[in-house]
Structure formats: C-alpha cells, structure tokens
Design a protein around this motif. Structure first.
Motif, PDB file in Angstrom:
ATOM      1  N   PHE A  66       0.822  -1.208   0.000  1.00 25.17           N
ATOM      2  CA  PHE A  66       0.000   0.000   0.000  1.00 25.17           C
ATOM      3  C   PHE A  66       0.858   1.261   0.000  1.00 25.17           C
ATOM      4  CE2 PHE A  66      -4.231  -1.763   0.966  1.00 25.17           C
ATOM      5  CZ  PHE A  66      -5.042  -0.765   0.448  1.00 25.17           C
ATOM      6  N   MET A  67       1.919   1.271   0.780  1.00 22.47           N
ATOM      7  CA  MET A  67       2.723   2.480   0.952  1.00 22.47           C
ATOM      8  C   MET A  67       3.319   2.972  -0.365  1.00 22.47           C
ATOM      9  SD  MET A  67       2.355   3.283   4.117  1.00 22.47           S
ATOM     10  CE  MET A  67       3.644   4.458   4.539  1.00 22.47           C
ATOM     11  N   GLY A  68       3.521   2.058  -1.317  1.00 22.13           N
ATOM     12  CA  GLY A  68       4.148   2.456  -2.574  1.00 22.13           C
ATOM     13  C   GLY A  68       3.260   2.349  -3.795  1.00 22.13           C
ATOM     14  N   TYR A  69       1.974   2.064  -3.617  1.00 19.16           N
ATOM     15  CA  TYR A  69       1.105   1.838  -4.763  1.00 19.16           C
ATOM     16  C   TYR A  69       1.127   2.995  -5.758  1.00 19.16           C
ATOM     17  CZ  TYR A  69      -1.415  -2.437  -3.385  1.00 19.16           C
ATOM     18  OH  TYR A  69      -1.768  -3.727  -3.095  1.00 19.16           O
ATOM     19  N   GLU A  70       1.250   2.633  -7.036  1.00 17.35           N
ATOM     20  CA  GLU A  70       1.119   3.586  -8.133  1.00 17.35           C
ATOM     21  C   GLU A  70       0.052   3.065  -9.096  1.00 17.35           C
ATOM     22  OE1 GLU A  70       2.466   6.437  -8.200  1.00 17.35           O
ATOM     23  OE2 GLU A  70       3.966   6.226  -6.616  1.00 17.35           O
ATOM     24  N   LYS A  71      -0.545   3.948  -9.843  1.00 17.02           N
ATOM     25  CA  LYS A  71      -1.661   3.580 -10.705  1.00 17.02           C
ATOM     26  C   LYS A  71      -1.272   2.487 -11.692  1.00 17.02           C
ATOM     27  CE  LYS A  71      -5.121   5.490 -13.844  1.00 17.02           C
ATOM     28  NZ  LYS A  71      -5.629   6.704 -14.538  1.00 17.02           N
ATOM     29  N   GLU A  72      -0.102   2.626 -12.326  1.00 16.83           N
ATOM     30  CA  GLU A  72       0.324   1.640 -13.319  1.00 16.83           C
ATOM     31  C   GLU A  72       0.484   0.256 -12.691  1.00 16.83           C
ATOM     32  OE1 GLU A  72       3.824   1.089 -16.728  1.00 16.83           O
ATOM     33  OE2 GLU A  72       4.000   2.628 -15.175  1.00 16.83           O
ATOM     34  N   GLN A  73       1.049   0.214 -11.503  1.00 13.38           N
ATOM     35  CA  GLN A  73       1.217  -1.050 -10.782  1.00 13.38           C
ATOM     36  C   GLN A  73      -0.144  -1.683 -10.483  1.00 13.38           C
ATOM     37  OE1 GLN A  73       2.574  -0.331  -6.858  1.00 13.38           O
ATOM     38  NE2 GLN A  73       2.883  -2.483  -6.317  1.00 13.38           N
ATOM     39  N   LEU A  74      -1.088  -0.865 -10.003  1.00 15.30           N
ATOM     40  CA  LEU A  74      -2.412  -1.369  -9.644  1.00 15.30           C
ATOM     41  C   LEU A  74      -3.186  -1.834 -10.872  1.00 15.30           C
ATOM     42  CD1 LEU A  74      -3.245   1.276  -6.946  1.00 15.30           C
ATOM     43  CD2 LEU A  74      -3.214  -1.188  -6.550  1.00 15.30           C
ATOM     44  N   GLU A  75      -2.960  -1.215 -12.004  1.00 12.45           N
ATOM     45  CA  GLU A  75      -3.641  -1.639 -13.224  1.00 12.45           C
ATOM     46  C   GLU A  75      -3.248  -3.060 -13.614  1.00 12.45           C
ATOM     47  OE1 GLU A  75      -4.355   2.735 -15.343  1.00 12.45           O
ATOM     48  OE2 GLU A  75      -2.570   1.537 -15.846  1.00 12.45           O
ATOM     49  N   GLU A 109      -4.205   9.213  -0.132  1.00 12.97           N
ATOM     50  CA  GLU A 109      -4.141   9.200  -1.590  1.00 12.97           C
ATOM     51  C   GLU A 109      -3.946   7.785  -2.121  1.00 12.97           C
ATOM     52  OE1 GLU A 109      -3.988  10.731  -5.556  1.00 12.97           O
ATOM     53  OE2 GLU A 109      -4.870  11.371  -3.664  1.00 12.97           O
ATOM     54  N   LYS A 110      -3.208   6.958  -1.392  1.00 10.64           N
ATOM     55  CA  LYS A 110      -2.986   5.573  -1.830  1.00 10.64           C
ATOM     56  C   LYS A 110      -4.298   4.791  -1.806  1.00 10.64           C
ATOM     57  CE  LYS A 110       1.427   6.203  -2.389  1.00 10.64           C
ATOM     58  NZ  LYS A 110       1.996   6.294  -3.757  1.00 10.64           N
ATOM     59  N   PHE A 111      -5.120   5.030  -0.781  1.00 10.09           N
ATOM     60  CA  PHE A 111      -6.432   4.380  -0.737  1.00 10.09           C
ATOM     61  C   PHE A 111      -7.294   4.835  -1.918  1.00 10.09           C
ATOM     62  CE2 PHE A 111      -5.498   3.822   3.868  1.00 10.09           C
ATOM     63  CZ  PHE A 111      -5.781   2.472   3.962  1.00 10.09           C
ATOM     64  N   ARG A 112      -7.214   6.144  -2.217  1.00 17.01           N
ATOM     65  CA  ARG A 112      -8.040   6.675  -3.307  1.00 17.01           C
ATOM     66  C   ARG A 112      -7.649   6.037  -4.638  1.00 17.01           C
ATOM     67  NH1 ARG A 112      -7.991   9.814  -7.423  1.00 17.01           N
ATOM     68  NH2 ARG A 112      -5.773  10.287  -7.170  1.00 17.01           N
ATOM     69  N   ILE A 113      -6.356   5.992  -4.901  1.00 23.87           N
ATOM     70  CA  ILE A 113      -5.881   5.419  -6.162  1.00 23.87           C
ATOM     71  C   ILE A 113      -6.289   3.954  -6.270  1.00 23.87           C
ATOM     72  CG2 ILE A 113      -3.833   4.785  -7.499  1.00 23.87           C
ATOM     73  CD1 ILE A 113      -2.454   7.264  -6.330  1.00 23.87           C
ATOM     74  N   ARG A 114      -6.067   3.206  -5.189  1.00 23.02           N
ATOM     75  CA  ARG A 114      -6.397   1.790  -5.224  1.00 23.02           C
ATOM     76  C   ARG A 114      -7.898   1.596  -5.411  1.00 23.02           C
ATOM     77  NH1 ARG A 114      -8.178  -2.490  -2.368  1.00 23.02           N
ATOM     78  NH2 ARG A 114      -7.092  -4.482  -2.647  1.00 23.02           N
ATOM     79  N   GLY A 115      -8.703   2.401  -4.697  1.00 20.66           N
ATOM     80  CA  GLY A 115     -10.150   2.277  -4.817  1.00 20.66           C
ATOM     81  C   GLY A 115     -10.636   2.514  -6.239  1.00 20.66           C
TER      82      GLY A 115
END
Length: 369
Positions: A66-75, A109-115
C-alpha cells in the motif's frame, strides 16, 4: 480435533452461502490465522466434487505494498485479479487480522488510487459471482470486543451459526413492507432524519454474502434525505476509528459532519461527490449480536440497530449514487443506548429496538434465538 462449530460453519458457507456444486471452482482467500477453517473448507469442497483454490492474506505485506502503490502497478494487479475472478464460480474471503489499524498510516491518496483502479474488479465479482465475507476469531478481534480469546471464539462461532433459514422466513414481511413504503423517519437522541425509499428494492441478508448476517437493506432516494443522525457506536474506516459522529443532510447531501476527528472525517467525505450522499439504509436483526465492537461485519447486524451509509449504493438497491467509499455507520435504538423509533409512512414500526407491528414481531430477538 476440529471444533464441530467450524465444521458447521464450513458447511454453511459452502451449502447455504455460495451453494457450491460439483465441478465448480471456489477461491478461498484468508489470513493465516484462519487456517483451521480454510483446511475444513478445502476438505468439504473436495467432498462435494468441487475444486478449491487458496490465496493467503498477510497484513504486513499488504501495508508495505500500500505504501508504494502507483496507478500503473495497480492496473496490472487489476487485470490479474479480473482474470482470476472470471475463472472461478465463487469467492470466500476470511478475515483473521490481528490489528485492524495496520493500514492507519497509509496515505489517504494511496487508498483513493487503489479504490479507483480496483473498483471494476470489486463490482465484477460482487455482481457476477457467488461470494461471502466473514471473520475468524483472533486475539486482536477478541481485544476489540473486550473479551478473552476463548470467550470471543465461542461468541463468533455461535453468532455465525444462527438459523439463517428461520431468519430469512421472518425477514419476508419486512422486505414487503419496505417495498411498499415511501417516507421513513428515524428518531433518537440527537437524531431526527427523514427520507424516501419509494421504488427501491429491499434486500434480505440471511447468510448469503456476510457471516454473521442479519439485516434487510435498501437505499434512500438520493436527494430525499433531510435532518440529522447521531451515531452512537464507533465508526471505523481504513484503520481509523471515529466516535460521536453526527451528520446533517439537506436534500440528500451531507452539509455538516462532526466527530471526535472532525477535520479528518470531512477529508474522507470530500474524496468525491458521491461520498456526501447516502447509498444504503438497513435494519439489523441478529439476535446474538448486541454490543458494538468496532468491526462493521458484526456491528451492522446488531439487534435493535440500523445503519445509514454514506457512499456507494449496491446494484441490488441502486439509487444512482456512485462513490469510492461505502461507509456503514450504526445507530442502536435499544433503551440502554437511548432508545428511538422508526416510522414508515407515519406508522411506528419499531420502538426502542423492538418491532411493534404484528407481522414483524418474528424478527425480535426472542423469536429468532
């Protein structure tokens, strides 16, 4: 030797909740603390001639990711998860966390991106696959409940194994009444709230998607909510617990939000437009769950309670509201919590946590135990 209640719980999950059939594939996701139940689910799945798949969960690893999540990674994770859920018939999620505040210091912000990125996956399996979510007893949960570990384990296994078929039968008159109702009024200390539920389906929850279970839910017409509701239970959200939450609505929108952490709660409600509108109204009826423990899977089922939920509406009872949050907040109306009333079209249907309409008395605790 396996506790017979664990065997019964596994049977309830497979036969009642997800109704697993021969040759079907079930994904079992669980914390390592839930190993006794996971092992029993594997055995009983094989006995049914079906195929189990297991994914272990770990809070330490989740936090680091979670601490390092980026949009591209989550995709990439989203695409993998979507394929995984498309390949199975059912999902069982077993939470066995020791510290529900493990993610408290993850940036919002990390929660928002992941959500945002993962929402299509969640929507897919919620609406297209059989699924069930439950907790397994841990020392962390026992501490939240203010119980010893053995006492909490007994409590959890007992409340998870209530007679859901009996509960479902007793819920039918409430479902019918809710679907005939236009105006709802909720009254309690610090609370006077009105809204409409006209035209929105009411959904019975008796062990299909949550264990423990025991609620009937719908949603308010999005712009119809007016007044104030003061919640008298802890309101946990993403590792932070809010207390003394009070929300004031005008034409459906939260125009004032107060709590012991007022600034922080307003940051959450400002995450998107839908977060300040309500996506669910539900009435809790589980006869064995009486006190809040700060875990919503239990608290929203408390007998004599209701929850009124800012954020996303469920597809089954959809009022048009979309949001990256769905935050169940609970108000208990039994006398020891200050009492209260629920009115449907100006008719009193529940007072101080007990139903007072003849056709609904089967949902009172003494009838369901």
């Amino acid at each position: 030797m396996v506790d017979p209640r664990i065997k019964q719980l596994a049977k309830t999950i497979l036969a009642h909740s997800i109704k697993l059939q021969s040759k079907q594939r079930v994904l079992i996701k669980g914390h390592v603390n839930a190993k006794p139940l996971i092992l029993e689910l594997i055995d009983q799945t094989y006995q049914l001639g079906a195929y189990p798949y297991v994914e272990m969960l770990d809070d330490d690893i989740s936090r680091q990711l979670f601490m390092g999540y980026e949009k591209e990674q989550l995709e990439t994770i989203r695409d993998w998860d979507m394929k995984k859920y498309q390949d199975v018939d059912a999902i069982v999620v077993i939470i066995g966390e020791e510290n529900d505040a493990e993610l408290a210091d993850v940036p919002r912000e990390k929660f928002r991106i992941r959500g945002e990125v993962m929402k299509p996956v969640q929507q897919f399996y919620i609406n297209n696959r059989k699924w069930v979510l439950l907790n397994f007893p841990t020392r962390g949960l026992a501490q939240k409940a203010g119980m010893s570990s053995p006492k909490f384990a007994d409590f959890l296994l007992d409340v998870c194994n209530v007679d859901y078929q009996k509960m479902a039968k007793a819920m039918k008159p409430l479902k019918a009444l809710m679907e005939q109702t236009d105006r709802v009024r909720i009254v309690a200390p610090g609370t006077d709230l009105t809204f409409s539920i006209k035209g929105i389906p009411a959904i019975m929850c008796a062990g299909e998607n949550n264990i423990p279970d025991g609620e009937v839910f719908t949603a308010p017409v999005r712009d119809s909510v007016n007044g104030t509701i003061a919640y008298n239970t802890p309101c946990p959200y993403q590792g932070t617990t809010f207390r003394n939450v009070s929300l004031t609505f005008k034409d459906g929108k939260i125009v004032e939000a107060r709590a012991d952490q007022t600034e922080k709660i307003n940051e959450i409600f400002d995450i998107d437009e839908g977060a300040r509108y309500v996506g669910e109204f539900a009435i809790g009826v589980n006869p064995l769950i009486r006190e809040p423990m700060g875990d919503i899977l239990f608290d929203e089922k408390i007998c004599g309670s209701l929850h009124f939920t800012p954020g996303e509406a469920y597809e089954e009872a959809f009022n048009g509201n979309r949001s990256s949050i769905h935050w169940d907040m609970v108000l208990i109306q039994r006398p020891e919590y200050g009492g209260g009333e629920i009115y449907f079209d100006d008719v009193l249907i529940r007072k101080d946590g007990l139903f007072v309409v003849d056709e609904l008395e089967g949902l009172n605790p003494d009838s369901l135990k």
